[in-house]
Motif scaffolding. Structure first.
Motif, PDB file in Angstrom:
ATOM      1  N   ALA A   5       0.840  -1.204   0.000  1.00 15.57           N
ATOM      2  CA  ALA A   5       0.000   0.000   0.000  1.00 15.57           C
ATOM      3  C   ALA A   5       0.873   1.252   0.000  1.00 15.57           C
ATOM      4  N   GLN A   6       1.953   1.240   0.781  1.00 11.21           N
ATOM      5  CA  GLN A   6       2.878   2.377   0.802  1.00 11.21           C
ATOM      6  C   GLN A   6       3.523   2.566  -0.565  1.00 11.21           C
ATOM      7  N   LEU A   7       3.890   1.476  -1.225  1.00 14.11           N
ATOM      8  CA  LEU A   7       4.477   1.551  -2.561  1.00 14.11           C
ATOM      9  C   LEU A   7       3.481   2.168  -3.544  1.00 14.11           C
ATOM     10  N   ALA A   8       2.222   1.745  -3.472  1.00 16.97           N
ATOM     11  CA  ALA A   8       1.189   2.275  -4.359  1.00 16.97           C
ATOM     12  C   ALA A   8       0.958   3.763  -4.139  1.00 16.97           C
ATOM     13  N   GLU A   9       1.154   4.216  -2.901  1.00 23.18           N
ATOM     14  CA  GLU A   9       0.998   5.635  -2.574  1.00 23.18           C
ATOM     15  C   GLU A   9       2.233   6.449  -2.930  1.00 23.18           C
ATOM     16  N   GLY A  10       3.291   5.786  -3.364  1.00 26.86           N
ATOM     17  CA  GLY A  10       4.508   6.477  -3.760  1.00 26.86           C
ATOM     18  C   GLY A  10       5.445   6.824  -2.618  1.00 26.86           C
ATOM     19  N   ALA A  11       5.306   6.145  -1.492  1.00 31.62           N
ATOM     20  CA  ALA A  11       6.185   6.417  -0.352  1.00 31.62           C
ATOM     21  C   ALA A  11       7.630   6.100  -0.745  1.00 31.62           C
ATOM     22  N   PRO A  12       8.551   7.063  -0.610  1.00 28.62           N
ATOM     23  CA  PRO A  12       9.934   6.836  -1.035  1.00 28.62           C
ATOM     24  C   PRO A  12      10.618   5.679  -0.309  1.00 28.62           C
ATOM     25  N   GLU A  13      10.272   5.452   0.953  1.00 27.15           N
ATOM     26  CA  GLU A  13      10.924   4.378   1.704  1.00 27.15           C
ATOM     27  C   GLU A  13      10.490   2.984   1.232  1.00 27.15           C
ATOM     28  N   ALA A  54      10.234  -2.217  -2.777  1.00 33.68           N
ATOM     29  CA  ALA A  54       9.245  -3.254  -2.494  1.00 33.68           C
ATOM     30  C   ALA A  54       8.368  -3.647  -3.674  1.00 33.68           C
ATOM     31  N   SER A  55       8.856  -3.524  -4.889  1.00 35.37           N
ATOM     32  CA  SER A  55       8.006  -3.883  -6.030  1.00 35.37           C
ATOM     33  C   SER A  55       7.898  -5.382  -6.256  1.00 35.37           C
ATOM     34  N   GLY A  56       8.661  -6.177  -5.524  1.00 29.62           N
ATOM     35  CA  GLY A  56       8.606  -7.587  -5.842  1.00 29.62           C
ATOM     36  C   GLY A  56       8.652  -8.614  -4.741  1.00 29.62           C
ATOM     37  N   PRO A  57       8.544  -8.289  -3.449  1.00 26.69           N
ATOM     38  CA  PRO A  57       8.608  -9.367  -2.466  1.00 26.69           C
ATOM     39  C   PRO A  57       7.377 -10.274  -2.535  1.00 26.69           C
ATOM     40  N   ALA A  58       7.618 -11.552  -2.345  1.00 22.91           N
ATOM     41  CA  ALA A  58       6.544 -12.541  -2.310  1.00 22.91           C
ATOM     42  C   ALA A  58       6.720 -13.399  -1.065  1.00 22.91           C
ATOM     43  N   LEU A  59       5.612 -13.897  -0.563  1.00 22.24           N
ATOM     44  CA  LEU A  59       5.606 -14.705   0.655  1.00 22.24           C
ATOM     45  C   LEU A  59       4.981 -16.047   0.339  1.00 22.24           C
TER      46      LEU A  59
END
Length: 133
Positions: free
Chosen positions: A97-105, A109-114
């Motif tokens: 969700a942070q990545l989608a919002e453009g959070a720089p930190e 995280a464009s690719g972690p999988a669990l």
């Protein structure tokens, strides 16, 4: 549960039986983190066979301008924040969700999988997640 790398970028060629024997020597609370081009079905089978039911990996190549070091540091932070295996899905969802919002930190995280090997059972709660990559 310490996070530890088991990645293509760090793996030496060895017979599958030897690799599985090495995986079985890791403490049961170790969280394998695969880096590189992603896990093969053989590697996932070996990890599960060695008793590691939770695995993290990068499912996409590293973006231009980024490095695997960014991914490793980000995963280390994710694992430390989650603290337990049961908290990893929510922590990963929050990160996405942070990545989608453009959070720089969250740039890494464009690719972690669990992976959790048995979706009919709850995630294990053996204790806190600790360790470093």
């Amino acid at each position: 549960m310490p996070a530890g790398p088991c990645g293509a970028g760090r793996r030496r060629a060895r017979p599958p039986g030897q690799r599985q024997a090495e995986l079985q020597t890791l403490p049961p609370e170790t969280l394998p983190v695969l880096v590189g081009s992603g896990p093969s079905s053989e590697m996932l089978h070996e990890l599960i066979g060695a008793g590691h039911s939770v695995v993290l990996w990068r499912r996409e190549p590293v973006a231009p301008g980024s490095s695997y070091a960014d991914f490793e540091q980000g995963i280390d932070h994710l694992v430390r924040e989650a603290r337990t295996p049961a908290a990893l899905p929510a922590a990963l969802a929050e990160l996405r969700a942070q990545l989608a919002e453009g959070a720089p930190e969250a740039h890494w995280a464009s690719g972690p999988a669990l992976l959790y090997d048995d979706p009919t059972r709850p995630l294990p709660e053996p204790g806190p997640l600790t360790g470093d990559l």
